[in-house]
Design an enzyme around this catalytic site. Structure first.
Site, short mmCIF file in Angstrom:
data_model
loop_
_atom_site.label_atom_id
_atom_site.label_comp_id
_atom_site.label_asym_id
_atom_site.label_seq_id
_atom_site.Cartn_x
_atom_site.Cartn_y
_atom_site.Cartn_z
N TYR A 159 -1.50 -10.59 -1.76
CA TYR A 159 -0.30 -10.08 -1.09
C TYR A 159 -0.25 -10.59 0.34
CZ TYR A 159 -3.45 -6.76 1.18
OH TYR A 159 -4.49 -6.20 1.90
N HIS A 166 -7.95 -8.10 -3.64
CA HIS A 166 -9.19 -7.40 -3.31
C HIS A 166 -9.03 -5.89 -3.42
CE1 HIS A 166 -6.90 -7.58 0.47
NE2 HIS A 166 -7.43 -6.40 0.72
N HIS A 168 -10.52 -2.43 -1.37
CA HIS A 168 -11.23 -1.94 -0.18
C HIS A 168 -12.20 -0.84 -0.58
CE1 HIS A 168 -8.58 -3.67 3.02
NE2 HIS A 168 -7.69 -3.65 2.04
N TYR A 190 0.85 -1.18 0.00
CA TYR A 190 0.00 0.00 0.00
C TYR A 190 0.89 1.24 0.00
CZ TYR A 190 -4.07 -2.89 1.08
OH TYR A 190 -5.09 -3.82 1.02
N ARG A 234 -3.24 -12.72 1.79
CA ARG A 234 -4.61 -12.29 1.56
C ARG A 234 -4.94 -12.44 0.08
NH1 ARG A 234 -7.89 -7.96 3.73
NH2 ARG A 234 -9.20 -9.82 3.69
#
Length: 294
Positions: free
Chosen positions: A195, A219, A221, A157, A216
């Site tokens: 990731y 996806h 968010h 991120y 994970r």
């Protein structure tokens, strides 16, 4: 309160809470003490294990800062985040399900217009996301605020990356936008990829000791807010991901799994020319009215 032993200590601690004027705090701490003491008795907790737990929590606190929230990671991998979310966000059938918030939301993300590129240079294959926000009765929800954030193709991120020359984080693959008069939204970003959660700290060491992986599934968010409706915090997961059934933080819901469709180079949904393969995701959200019972 003298001469307490393993049989009398629990009631002594609970009695010490009688002066608490906050009824909810009294209820929560009473239950916490009872369960912690029962846990220690049930497992016959040793002093060495207790000291190891203190050291673990201390390390969790030390690594936590404004860019990394290790305590949320700990809550996530123990399933507590999902449990609390499920308890507090039961919704009527037909509403989009909520899931865990995650540790990488930040305030102050940039604002964009329809079909803007929110990736802002984040690494990844092009992806165009479209959808509608509506109510249970099908009514389009105008001017709903969507906040979107995701990792890049390297699993990072923006807040995990080094700051820019001015010392500030450059927001990438993160932004705010609003629905139009028909409740629709559209933006360009990058393809969601699986990731690992940060596993170079105490939570990662715990996962390793437990024989668990830190991954994970891919996806996006979303946090969606609209007047008169409950705020929705959720993900949309990429269908076919190998980690859908073993998400490290237990966040996957079948209703939140969607297809990312691959396209050959050509004219994209925003009318631009894309000279590399690109993806599209179409997903609609249904919000629950405030005060509505599940």
């Amino acid at each position: 309160m003298r001469n307490l032993n393993e049989d009398t200590i629990t009631q002594a601690v609970i009695a010490s809470l009688n002066g608490c004027r906050d009824e909810r705090l009294h209820t929560v701490i009473t239950s916490l003490v009872q369960h912690l003491h029962s846990f220690a008795r049930e497992t016959k907790l040793t002093e060495a294990e207790w000291q190891a737990a203190i050291a673990f929590l201390t390390a969790t606190g030390h690594i936590t800062d404004d860019k990394r929230q290790e305590f949320i990671l700990l809550s996530d991998v123990l399933g507590l985040s999902t449990l609390v979310t499920a308890q507090n966000h039961a919704k009527p059938a037909g509403c989009t399900e909520a899931t865990v918030f995650g540790p990488f939301y930040v305030t102050g993300s940039p604002e964009y217009r329809s079909f803007d590129d929110i990736s802002n240079g984040a690494r990844g294959e092009p992806c165009f996301v479209r959808g509608q926000v509506r109510a249970l009765d099908g009514k389009a929800i105008t001017n709903a605020l969507l906040e979107v954030w995701q990792a890049d193709e390297d699993g990072h991120y923006d807040v995990q990356l080094p700051p820019g020359d001015n010392g500030a984080v450059e927001h990438r693959a993160r932004g705010k936008l609003r629905t139009d008069a028909d409740g629709r939204f559209a933006f360009r970003s990058i393809l969601a990829e699986p990731y690992p959660i940060p596993h170079d700290g105490p939570v990662g060491a715990l996962l390793s000791a437990l024989g668990r992986h830190p991954w994970r599934p891919a996806h996006l968010h979303f946090m969606i807010q609209a007047r008169g409706y409950e705020t929705l915090i959720t993900h949309v997961f990429r269908d076919g991901d190998r980690y859908l059934d073993s998400d490290a933080v237990f966040g996957v819901r079948s209703t939140l799994v969607a297809q990312w469709v691959r396209h050959r180079p050509g004219t994209a949904p925003d009318g631009s020319r894309v000279d590399v393969p690109y993806y599209t995701l179409d997903y609609d959200f249904v919000l629950n009215p405030q005060g509505s019972a599940a």
